[in-house]
Scaffold this motif. Structure first.
Motif, short mmCIF file in Angstrom:
data_model
loop_
_atom_site.label_atom_id
_atom_site.label_comp_id
_atom_site.label_asym_id
_atom_site.label_seq_id
_atom_site.Cartn_x
_atom_site.Cartn_y
_atom_site.Cartn_z
N ALA A 215 0.89 -1.60 -0.22
CA ALA A 215 0.04 -0.13 0.45
C ALA A 215 1.15 1.31 0.23
O ALA A 215 2.08 1.22 0.52
N TYR A 216 0.69 1.95 -0.77
CA TYR A 216 0.88 3.38 -0.92
C TYR A 216 0.61 4.62 -1.59
O TYR A 216 -0.55 4.22 -2.16
N PHE A 217 1.32 5.83 -1.42
CA PHE A 217 -0.06 6.71 -2.11
C PHE A 217 1.40 6.86 -3.55
O PHE A 217 2.09 7.33 -3.56
N VAL A 218 0.16 7.54 -4.78
CA VAL A 218 1.47 8.10 -5.99
C VAL A 218 -0.03 9.18 -5.97
O VAL A 218 -1.19 9.43 -6.73
N ARG A 219 0.65 10.47 -5.87
CA ARG A 219 -0.12 11.58 -4.91
C ARG A 219 -1.22 11.92 -4.54
O ARG A 219 -0.90 11.44 -3.06
N ASP A 220 -2.12 11.97 -5.29
CA ASP A 220 -3.52 11.77 -4.77
C ASP A 220 -4.14 10.35 -4.49
O ASP A 220 -5.87 10.18 -3.93
N TYR A 221 -3.05 9.08 -5.13
CA TYR A 221 -3.79 8.32 -4.87
C TYR A 221 -3.67 7.11 -4.63
O TYR A 221 -2.07 7.01 -3.97
N TRP A 222 -4.65 6.62 -3.65
CA TRP A 222 -3.74 5.12 -2.47
C TRP A 222 -4.29 4.02 -3.21
O TRP A 222 -5.64 4.16 -3.72
N ILE A 223 -3.05 3.42 -3.20
CA ILE A 223 -2.90 2.13 -3.83
C ILE A 223 -2.69 1.05 -2.68
O ILE A 223 -2.33 1.12 -1.61
N GLU A 224 -3.66 0.36 -3.46
CA GLU A 224 -3.29 -1.22 -2.16
C GLU A 224 -3.56 -2.21 -3.04
O GLU A 224 -4.05 -2.66 -4.18
N MET A 225 -2.92 -3.01 -2.39
CA MET A 225 -2.82 -3.94 -3.89
C MET A 225 -2.88 -5.65 -3.33
O MET A 225 -2.54 -6.35 -1.74
N GLU A 226 -3.61 -7.13 -3.62
CA GLU A 226 -3.01 -8.26 -2.96
C GLU A 226 -2.99 -8.97 -4.39
O GLU A 226 -3.49 -8.68 -5.29
N LEU A 227 -2.29 -9.98 -4.04
CA LEU A 227 -1.47 -11.37 -4.83
C LEU A 227 -2.46 -12.23 -4.21
O LEU A 227 -1.61 -12.65 -3.03
N ASP A 228 -3.20 -13.20 -5.19
CA ASP A 228 -3.46 -14.50 -4.59
C ASP A 228 -3.41 -15.31 -6.03
O ASP A 228 -3.78 -15.33 -6.26
N GLY A 229 -2.08 -16.18 -5.34
CA GLY A 229 -2.11 -17.10 -6.83
C GLY A 229 -1.50 -16.06 -8.11
O GLY A 229 -0.50 -15.52 -8.24
N ASN A 230 -2.64 -16.64 -9.37
CA ASN A 230 -2.06 -15.67 -10.45
C ASN A 230 -2.95 -14.87 -10.25
O ASN A 230 -3.00 -13.66 -11.22
N ASP A 231 -3.82 -14.31 -9.79
CA ASP A 231 -4.49 -13.33 -9.40
C ASP A 231 -3.91 -11.94 -8.80
O ASP A 231 -3.74 -11.77 -7.58
N MET A 232 -4.62 -10.58 -9.08
CA MET A 232 -3.39 -9.10 -8.63
C MET A 232 -4.17 -8.52 -8.62
O MET A 232 -5.58 -8.07 -9.66
N GLU A 233 -4.80 -8.38 -7.26
CA GLU A 233 -6.47 -7.52 -7.44
C GLU A 233 -5.90 -5.75 -6.54
O GLU A 233 -4.59 -5.79 -5.73
N VAL A 234 -5.83 -4.52 -8.01
CA VAL A 234 -5.17 -3.81 -7.38
C VAL A 234 -6.28 -2.41 -6.74
O VAL A 234 -7.07 -2.56 -7.83
N GLU A 235 -6.52 -1.77 -5.78
CA GLU A 235 -7.90 -0.32 -5.64
C GLU A 235 -7.00 0.54 -5.26
O GLU A 235 -5.33 0.91 -5.31
N ALA A 236 -7.47 1.77 -5.94
CA ALA A 236 -6.86 2.47 -6.15
C ALA A 236 -8.47 4.04 -5.11
O ALA A 236 -9.36 3.60 -6.00
N PHE A 237 -7.72 4.80 -4.21
CA PHE A 237 -8.60 5.70 -4.22
C PHE A 237 -7.93 7.04 -4.34
O PHE A 237 -7.04 6.75 -4.21
N TYR A 238 -8.90 7.29 -5.03
CA TYR A 238 -9.06 9.31 -5.06
C TYR A 238 -8.63 9.98 -3.96
O TYR A 238 -9.84 10.12 -3.43
N LEU A 239 -8.16 10.37 -3.20
CA LEU A 239 -8.05 11.47 -1.55
C LEU A 239 -6.80 12.45 -1.55
O LEU A 239 -5.82 12.90 -1.05
N PRO A 240 -7.83 13.30 -2.30
CA PRO A 240 -6.73 14.96 -2.17
C PRO A 240 -6.47 15.16 -1.10
O PRO A 240 -7.47 15.17 -0.12
N GLU A 241 -5.36 16.11 -1.30
CA GLU A 241 -5.57 16.58 0.66
C GLU A 241 -7.18 17.75 0.93
O GLU A 241 -6.79 18.44 -0.36
N ARG A 242 -7.15 18.12 1.89
CA ARG A 242 -7.79 18.77 2.37
C ARG A 242 -7.49 20.10 2.91
O ARG A 242 -6.42 19.49 3.24
#
Ligand SMILES: [Zn+2]
Length: 242
Positions: A215-242
């Motif tokens: 999990a990490y930030f790419v600019r305003d986007y928070w990224i979370e990933m999970e690898l299960d065998g051959n399946d990769m799931e990546v979630e991205a959340f737009y979290l701009p600073e307020r």
């Protein structure tokens, strides 16, 4: 009448040095018995633990040299019509690249028209899926919530195809991509680099999906990933600073 003789307590006269000598001897003996045992025990534990912990090796792809003649045709920063980057570079969002066939997927976090202009207020639920021949994917996003997800199924025995990178990326972009591919594995473990990475469409920076940083930030986007065998799931959340 026989008077029972009362037993008198007996006393010994011993030199103080002898008493202290005995006390010291007992203390040293106890330290040797208990301290020694713990010391040996610790060494045994340590040896056992060292056998349990396998040696970790970092696999890197440093030193790869670009074979691309025309830098303008670079798949990442250039204008090759075989890469979708030319289109996505107009976006402010982020994407995922399947490296073995250079297929670029965008996280549906915002709505854009064909020219890359953001369509504000149009709340749609974006869902796409497909099969590139290399990977199976599905992208799902809720723009009003600023959240999106990409699921990728990798081939059974996936392995990075370095040729597609050296032949189609300029040296600068090749260095960025290869830097994102390093990973750790146990000695003797059969583990390959995951032929995927993230790209920031705005800055063209590349981010790792090797699972080392789940999990990490790419600019305003928070990224979370999970690898299960051959399946990769990546979630991205737009979290701009307020
Ligand atoms: Zn480039």
């Amino acid at each position: 009448m026989h008077k029972k003789k009362r037993k008198e307590p007996r006393y010994y006269l011993i030199r103080a040095e002898v008493i202290w000598g005995i006390a010291l001897f007992v203390v040293v003996l106890l330290i040797m018995i208990f301290g020694g045992n713990t010391w040996i025990g610790n060494r045994r534990d340590k040896a056992a633990k060292q056998e349990d912990i396998p040696k970790m090796i970092e696999v890197t792809f440093d030193g790869m040299e670009s074979e691309l003649q025309d830098v303008g045709q670079c798949y990442l920063c250039g204008n090759s019509n075989k890469s979708l980057m030319g289109y996505y570079r107009k976006f402010d969002t982020i994407g995922l690249i399947s490296l073995n066939d250079w297929y670029v997927l965008d996280f549906p976090l915002k709505n854009y028209d064909g020219e890359g202009n953001e369509l504000v207020g149009e709340d749609t639920n974006n869902m796409t899926s497909g099969n590139t021949g290399e990977i199976m994917y599905s992208c799902d996003g809720t723009v009003s919530r600023g959240m999106a997800e990409i699921e990728v199924t990798l081939p059974e025995d996936y392995k990075l195809n370095a040729d597609i990178l050296t032949q189609n990326l300029c040296q600068v972009c090749l260095d960025k991509v290869t830097a994102s591919l390093k990973y750790w594995k146990k000695e003797n473990e059969k583990k390959e680099a995951i032929p995927l990475c993230l790209v920031d469409f705005d800055t063209l920076e590349i981010y790792s999906l090797q699972g080392t940083y789940p999990a990490y930030f790419v600019r305003d986007y928070w990224i979370e990933m999970e690898l299960d065998g051959n399946d990769m799931e990546v979630e991205a959340f737009y979290l701009p600073e307020r």
